[in-house]
Design a protein around this motif. Structure first.
Motif, PDB file in Angstrom:
ATOM      1  N   VAL A 152      19.917  39.839  62.656  1.00  0.00           N
ATOM      2  CA  VAL A 152      19.030  38.687  62.512  1.00  0.00           C
ATOM      3  C   VAL A 152      19.033  37.879  63.804  1.00  0.00           C
ATOM      4  CG1 VAL A 152      18.677  36.516  61.259  1.00  0.00           C
ATOM      5  CG2 VAL A 152      19.374  38.573  60.010  1.00  0.00           C
ATOM      6  N   GLN A 153      17.875  37.420  64.207  1.00  0.00           N
ATOM      7  CA  GLN A 153      17.767  36.596  65.407  1.00  0.00           C
ATOM      8  C   GLN A 153      18.414  35.232  65.152  1.00  0.00           C
ATOM      9  OE1 GLN A 153      16.220  37.547  68.354  1.00  0.00           O
ATOM     10  NE2 GLN A 153      17.021  35.651  69.232  1.00  0.00           N
ATOM     11  N   PRO A 154      19.357  34.799  65.984  1.00  0.00           N
ATOM     12  CA  PRO A 154      19.965  33.468  65.797  1.00  0.00           C
ATOM     13  C   PRO A 154      18.917  32.365  65.917  1.00  0.00           C
ATOM     14  CG  PRO A 154      21.269  34.804  67.298  1.00  0.00           C
ATOM     15  CD  PRO A 154      19.977  35.536  67.104  1.00  0.00           C
ATOM     16  N   VAL A 155      19.022  31.372  65.080  1.00  0.00           N
ATOM     17  CA  VAL A 155      18.141  30.203  65.104  1.00  0.00           C
ATOM     18  C   VAL A 155      19.025  28.987  65.363  1.00  0.00           C
ATOM     19  CG1 VAL A 155      16.468  28.819  63.836  1.00  0.00           C
ATOM     20  CG2 VAL A 155      16.590  31.308  63.456  1.00  0.00           C
ATOM     21  N   ALA A 156      18.799  28.345  66.493  1.00  0.00           N
ATOM     22  CA  ALA A 156      19.701  27.266  66.915  1.00  0.00           C
ATOM     23  C   ALA A 156      19.448  25.949  66.195  1.00  0.00           C
ATOM     24  CB  ALA A 156      19.582  27.050  68.427  1.00  0.00           C
ATOM     25  N   GLN A 157      18.295  25.805  65.579  1.00  0.00           N
ATOM     26  CA  GLN A 157      17.978  24.525  64.941  1.00  0.00           C
ATOM     27  C   GLN A 157      18.682  24.389  63.599  1.00  0.00           C
ATOM     28  OE1 GLN A 157      13.827  23.712  64.655  1.00  0.00           O
ATOM     29  NE2 GLN A 157      14.096  21.778  63.567  1.00  0.00           N
ATOM     30  N   LYS A 158      19.372  23.261  63.426  1.00  0.00           N
ATOM     31  CA  LYS A 158      20.072  23.003  62.172  1.00  0.00           C
ATOM     32  C   LYS A 158      19.167  22.203  61.247  1.00  0.00           C
ATOM     33  CE  LYS A 158      24.700  21.949  60.531  1.00  0.00           C
ATOM     34  NZ  LYS A 158      26.072  21.605  60.942  1.00  0.00           N
ATOM     35  N   PRO A 159      18.945  22.661  60.013  1.00  0.00           N
ATOM     36  CA  PRO A 159      18.068  21.933  59.095  1.00  0.00           C
ATOM     37  C   PRO A 159      18.656  20.563  58.735  1.00  0.00           C
ATOM     38  CG  PRO A 159      18.458  24.179  58.338  1.00  0.00           C
ATOM     39  CD  PRO A 159      19.426  23.924  59.442  1.00  0.00           C
TER      40      PRO A 159
END
Length: 462
Positions: A152-159
């Protein structure tokens, strides 16, 4: 469940009252995400059979539907779910070490999925179906971990964090809820059943978490029967997301359990059969999950569902009419003849049907193959709870778009042109025609559903 366990669990869980009502992941006001395709982080990893198996399992679990916000990267979280207790925001489950779960060990990953406990020890709300994922075996859990770590591509934004008002913000209260409703231990095969049946049971009870939507819940939000061994309430139908999730077992009315294996597989692969179609939350389930499952696994699911509620004395008991038999007889039914001849009363449900429904669903209620669902023998038309039927007429719905059936055919909404009395009369007509045996629908029932749709319309407008 013994009395000691009940009293100890209730002591902690009573303060929740219905906080776990969104354990069914009610998302009546959330925007519906489009079908999402996951993106591999490392192209070379696609040759890893364990990773690919994990990708398959993640699709079977439909992880992407809840953990992806509309228009955002897959698994990055941020999907808001508005509930009566506040807004729950799905978490980032990409392998980013700060914003996601990249810092989780495999043991911590497994604990989150099976026990609802995050890396830092805080309790997860049961909108995350960990009570079902507890049945996932070690081999599959390892494959899931490998996929989410390397595929999975890492997503740096934290919800944004979930902030529920007190006392619902007290996550520690989930310990009492878990005491009542979390049965630990992976799925154990039933030696008296076939390998296919056991595979279907494993998928339905575990990663598929079908019971989380199709099983009624208690006041505390726990399912009343977590497996077929816990009683006949398992997969007996429930209200979820403002829809009535249909029974998936044999009842005294037409259900999916009566379908042929071929029809069940076709429905889960395409969202439609010759006589019916998916709607509501099932649209996302088919688009993002079941269309990607193997035919062999879907046949196993069919085998399991077809067995639920089947009576040993079925051969001697009067059979529940199947949809196929009612569709076959519909062209010669008195209702069909009256509609064709125009011998209907001016202010009747039949007249409302002629003016609004007949062109697509036809005078005999048989519709058109894989295009307009048949009304004769349809489980939605005959359901004890008419909520879904009312909502379909008021707001319409669109079929899933899948690889095998890419056209998202839609039913238009009629709420703008039909009064509550009109909707009640036409649905009462449909539920009592062509061999259907549903109860009459009242204008009050229609008004209730119409009122519940106002927040959904407002959310779409924004």
């Amino acid at each position: 469940m013994n009395a000691r366990r009940v009293s100890a669990g209730v002591a902690a869980a009573a303060a929740l009252l219905c906080v776990a009502a969104w354990a069914v992941a009610q998302k009546a006001e959330e925007p519906a995400p489009a079908a999402v395709t996951t993106t591999a982080a490392v192209p070379a990893a696609a040759t890893d059979p364990v990773l690919e198996h994990g990708r398959y399992l993640a699709r079977a679990g439909d992880c992407v539907s809840c953990h992806t916000a509309p228009g955002k990267p897959a698994f990055g979280g941020g999907l808001p779910m508005k509930t009566p207790f506040g807004t729950i925001v799905s978490t980032n489950i990409s392998p980013d070490p700060e914003a996601g779960i990249g810092a989780y060990t495999e043991a911590e990953f497994a604990r989150a999925l099976r026990e609802g406990v995050a890396k830092d020890g805080h309790r997860l709300y049961p909108a995350m179906p960990y009570t079902s994922f507890a049945r996932v075996n070690d081999e599959d859990m390892h494959a899931l971990f490998v996929f989410f770590r390397n595929g999975v591509q890492p997503v740096a934004q934290k919800p944004l964090p979930t902030k529920l008002p007190w006392p619902f913000s007290m996550r520690g209260l989930m310990m009492g809820w878990n005491w009542l409703y979390l049965d630990k231990g992976v799925y154990q095969p039933d030696a008296a059943r076939s390998a296919e049946w056991n595979r279907g049971a494993y998928l339905v009870q575990g990663l598929g978490h079908c019971g989380d939507c199709h099983t009624p819940r208690s006041m505390l939000g726990g399912v009343k029967a977590a497996t077929d061994k816990k009683g006949e309430l398992f997969l007996s139908g429930a209200i979820i997301d403002g829809w009535y999730a249909q029974p998936l077992r044999h009842t005294d009315r037409p259900t999916m359990a009566q379908w042929s294996s071929e029809d069940i597989v076709q429905y889960l692969q395409t969202g439609r059969t010759g006589h019916t179609a998916a709607f509501g939350a099932m649209v996302d389930v088919v688009q993002n999950s079941t269309q990607h499952m193997s035919t062999q696994d879907l046949q196993a699911v069919a085998s399991y569902l077809q067995s639920l509620g089947a009576r040993p004395d079925a051969a001697s008991a009067p059979p529940t009419p199947s949809q196929a038999s009612l569709v076959a007889a519909a062209p010669q039914h008195p209702t069909a003849l009256a509609l064709r001849n125009g011998t209907v009363e001016g202010n009747s449900g039949a007249m409302v049907y002629l003016n609004n429904c007949n062109a697509c669903h036809r005078s005999d209620g048989t519709g058109a193959n894989k295009t307009f669902p048949a009304l004769a023998g349809n489980s939605v038309v005959n359901a004890k709870d008419p909520t879904s039927l009312i909502r379909l007429v008021l707001a319409g719905s669109t079929m899933p778009s899948t690889t095998q059936a890419p056209s998202p055919i839609a039913m238009p909404d009629f709420g703008w042109r039909l009064t509550d009395a009109d909707v009640a009369s036409v649905l009462s007509f449909a539920r009592s025609s062509w061999g259907n045996q549903g109860e009459a629908v009242t204008a009050a029932q229609v008004a209730k559903v119409r009122e519940s749709l106002k927040p959904v319309a407002a959310a779409k407008a924004n």
